[in-house]
Design an enzyme around this catalytic site. Sequence first.
Site, short mmCIF file in Angstrom:
data_model
loop_
_atom_site.label_atom_id
_atom_site.label_comp_id
_atom_site.label_asym_id
_atom_site.label_seq_id
_atom_site.Cartn_x
_atom_site.Cartn_y
_atom_site.Cartn_z
N ASN A 1 11.39 4.27 -2.23
CA ASN A 1 10.78 3.10 -1.63
C ASN A 1 11.77 2.34 -0.74
O ASN A 1 12.96 2.31 -1.03
CB ASN A 1 10.24 2.16 -2.72
CG ASN A 1 9.19 2.85 -3.57
OD1 ASN A 1 8.58 3.81 -3.13
ND2 ASN A 1 9.00 2.37 -4.78
N ASP B 1 11.01 -0.93 0.10
CA ASP B 1 10.59 -2.33 0.01
C ASP B 1 11.63 -3.22 -0.67
O ASP B 1 11.49 -4.44 -0.69
CB ASP B 1 9.24 -2.43 -0.73
CG ASP B 1 9.25 -1.67 -2.06
OD1 ASP B 1 10.21 -1.83 -2.83
OD2 ASP B 1 8.30 -0.91 -2.30
N PRO C 1 0.81 -1.21 0.00
CA PRO C 1 0.00 0.00 0.00
C PRO C 1 0.84 1.26 0.00
O PRO C 1 1.93 1.30 0.57
CB PRO C 1 -0.81 -0.11 1.29
CG PRO C 1 -0.13 -1.12 2.13
CD PRO C 1 0.68 -1.99 1.23
N ASP C 2 0.35 2.28 -0.68
CA ASP C 2 1.00 3.60 -0.72
C ASP C 2 0.95 4.21 0.68
O ASP C 2 -0.08 4.16 1.34
CB ASP C 2 0.24 4.48 -1.72
CG ASP C 2 0.94 5.80 -1.98
OD1 ASP C 2 1.66 6.29 -1.08
OD2 ASP C 2 0.77 6.34 -3.08
N PHE C 3 2.07 4.79 1.11
CA PHE C 3 2.11 5.39 2.45
C PHE C 3 1.06 6.48 2.62
O PHE C 3 0.60 6.75 3.72
CB PHE C 3 3.49 6.00 2.71
CG PHE C 3 4.48 5.00 3.22
CD1 PHE C 3 4.69 4.85 4.58
CD2 PHE C 3 5.18 4.20 2.36
CE1 PHE C 3 5.59 3.92 5.06
CE2 PHE C 3 6.09 3.26 2.83
CZ PHE C 3 6.30 3.12 4.18
N ARG C 4 0.72 7.13 1.51
CA ARG C 4 -0.13 8.32 1.64
C ARG C 4 -1.55 8.14 1.11
O ARG C 4 -2.31 9.09 1.09
CB ARG C 4 0.53 9.51 0.94
CG ARG C 4 1.75 9.98 1.67
CD ARG C 4 2.42 11.13 1.00
NE ARG C 4 3.59 11.52 1.77
CZ ARG C 4 4.73 10.86 1.79
NH1 ARG C 4 4.87 9.77 1.06
NH2 ARG C 4 5.73 11.25 2.53
N HIS D 1 15.75 6.80 0.69
CA HIS D 1 15.24 6.69 2.05
C HIS D 1 15.76 5.44 2.75
O HIS D 1 15.16 4.95 3.70
CB HIS D 1 13.71 6.75 2.06
CG HIS D 1 13.19 8.08 1.57
ND1 HIS D 1 11.89 8.28 1.17
CD2 HIS D 1 13.81 9.27 1.40
CE1 HIS D 1 11.74 9.55 0.78
NE2 HIS D 1 12.89 10.16 0.91
#
Length: 330
Positions: free
Chosen positions: A163, A165, A89-92, A182
Amino acid sequence: MALWARAAVRALRLWGPGGERAWARQPRITGGSRPGSRSAGISGVHGNGGSGGTEKFSLQDVAELVRAGACRRVLVMVGAGISTPSGIPDFRSPGSGHYSNLQEYDVPYPEAIFELPFFFHNPKPFFALAKKLYPGHYRPNVIHYFLRLLHEKGLLLRLYTQNIDGLERASGIPASKLVEAHGSFASATCTVCRRTFPGESFWADVLVDRVPRCSVCTGIVKPDIVFFGEPLPQRFLLHLADFPMADVLLILGTSLQVEPFASLSAAVRNSVPRVLINRDVVGPLAWCPRSRDVVQLGDLVHSVEKLVELLGWTGEMKDLLQRETGKLSG
Ligand SMILES: [Zn+2]
């Protein structure tokens, strides 16, 4: 003649037989070009660079430039949107993002999971999230493999990802081609003695819901994910060399809302086509557009498949996907 066809003809004139003469007839970019660089010629192909141009660029124009060999250094920026087709899922995204699913982690507010004071107060929610992202739980999708194909063709200058992930690595793109802005779970650092650990060392603990501890000083071992207020990885400095060298910039699946990552999209030369493939127009491409911007909105997978087709790579993509799927089931 369609714009893309004209662009292709011009590109072929430049790089085909007699290309040097064609080059000589074209106005050259002023400022920002590298002496002796062939790829700076893309500016010449399309007249005066930057905001002075009047023709609207399309995805097909960019694909034709790549096919013609006029864009050899493809710089890519990606965000959470390229991982949603893998099920992450998208963080935002309201309702579906990690932030919305944090109730189970008992955090006071969503961002706290990436804040050091909360981490030292209670590291368990962060490691619970880490466990979800354990390599193998999610698999790269067609977008990651498109980027891998770019690399295999020698076109990928660098891939900047927000990302965490690890799916870019999982798709087979070497670490040397990546800037994980990040951070990543590939390594970790003791929060007390600063000793570094390889990624393999902490997963055993994380997978059984145990907080990993330093074997020397018993401090908490934190994977090298960039928390709020922490400096970006050293490799991020590569942008100083990469962005002025790019022939084309692809921006995929990012809302360009997090600095300093977001500002990078404006760091390529004015003459360089910027291709945004996203659900919405965002960031500098929305409020400071350039004449060679291409905006492809809608479903990311469909858009990337369209680009692959325009590049004439559909067969190779199918082969690559088949090989990778075979690996997984084998
Ligand atoms: Zn330690």
